[in-house]
Design a protein around this motif. Structure first.
Motif, short mmCIF file in Angstrom:
data_model
loop_
_atom_site.label_atom_id
_atom_site.label_comp_id
_atom_site.label_asym_id
_atom_site.label_seq_id
_atom_site.Cartn_x
_atom_site.Cartn_y
_atom_site.Cartn_z
N UNK A 157 5.26 -2.61 8.34
CA UNK A 157 4.14 -3.21 9.08
C UNK A 157 2.81 -2.96 8.36
N UNK A 158 2.58 -1.74 7.90
CA UNK A 158 1.33 -1.43 7.20
C UNK A 158 1.21 -2.24 5.91
N UNK A 159 2.30 -2.31 5.15
CA UNK A 159 2.25 -3.05 3.89
C UNK A 159 2.01 -4.54 4.13
N UNK A 160 2.68 -5.12 5.10
CA UNK A 160 2.47 -6.54 5.39
C UNK A 160 1.04 -6.82 5.84
N UNK A 161 0.50 -5.95 6.67
CA UNK A 161 -0.88 -6.13 7.15
C UNK A 161 -1.87 -6.07 6.00
N UNK A 162 -1.77 -5.05 5.17
CA UNK A 162 -2.69 -4.91 4.04
C UNK A 162 -2.42 -5.98 2.99
N UNK A 163 -1.16 -6.24 2.70
CA UNK A 163 -0.81 -7.23 1.69
C UNK A 163 -1.38 -8.61 2.00
N UNK A 164 -1.37 -9.00 3.27
CA UNK A 164 -1.92 -10.30 3.65
C UNK A 164 -3.42 -10.38 3.40
N UNK A 165 -4.10 -9.25 3.43
CA UNK A 165 -5.55 -9.27 3.19
C UNK A 165 -5.89 -9.14 1.70
N UNK A 166 -4.96 -8.59 0.92
CA UNK A 166 -5.21 -8.35 -0.51
C UNK A 166 -4.67 -9.47 -1.39
N UNK A 167 -3.49 -9.97 -1.06
CA UNK A 167 -2.81 -10.94 -1.91
C UNK A 167 -2.90 -12.35 -1.35
N UNK A 168 -2.46 -13.31 -2.18
CA UNK A 168 -2.42 -14.69 -1.74
C UNK A 168 -1.21 -14.97 -0.87
N UNK A 169 -0.03 -14.77 -1.41
CA UNK A 169 1.20 -15.08 -0.68
C UNK A 169 2.23 -13.99 -0.85
N UNK A 170 3.03 -13.80 0.20
CA UNK A 170 4.23 -12.99 0.09
C UNK A 170 5.32 -13.95 -0.38
N UNK A 171 5.79 -13.78 -1.60
CA UNK A 171 6.76 -14.71 -2.18
C UNK A 171 8.18 -14.42 -1.75
N UNK A 172 8.50 -13.12 -1.57
CA UNK A 172 9.87 -12.78 -1.23
C UNK A 172 9.96 -11.31 -0.86
N UNK A 173 11.04 -10.95 -0.25
CA UNK A 173 11.40 -9.55 0.00
C UNK A 173 12.76 -9.35 -0.66
N UNK A 174 12.78 -8.55 -1.71
CA UNK A 174 14.02 -8.30 -2.45
C UNK A 174 14.61 -6.97 -2.01
#
Length: 110
Positions: free
Chosen positions: A59-76
């Protein structure tokens, strides 16, 4: 995450000096924003970042990632040959979040 009582029997190994559960949730959000933000700033638009994270902090990574990065391309999922440390469930995998830096169009992966 703390080592004692979580990854092994209490007292078997010393705790790590840092990053052993001593931060608050707010401090961890700040840590992620500062470190991932710094990596994104020095990366080219369209670059891909692979970020490993324990499922407990998804949850923390997704929240921060959405504000820092453009797109979440995948979860491997990295299927390891041996299970790691743990008590009840010993993980034999690692989650790797694949983020695109910036808003550049679709890129091809090597």
């Amino acid at each position: 995450m703390p080592i004692n009582g979580f990854a092994n029997a209490k007292g078997r190994h010393a705790e790590f000096a840092m990053a052993s559960g001593e931060t608050t949730e707010a401090a961890f959000f700040t840590f992620l924003a500062e470190t991932l933000g710094a990596a994104a700033v020095v990366s080219r638009d369209g670059a891909v970042h692979f970020v490993c994270m324990d499922w407990r902090h998804t949850d923390q990574l997704l929240t921060v990632g959405r504000s820092v990065y453009g797109d979440l391309l995948n979860l491997c999922v990295w299927n390891k040959s041996n299970a790691g440390m743990g008590s009840l469930y010993r993980s034999k995998h690692e989650l790797i979040f694949v983020w695109r830096v910036g808003a550049r169009g679709r890129i091809s992966m090597p």
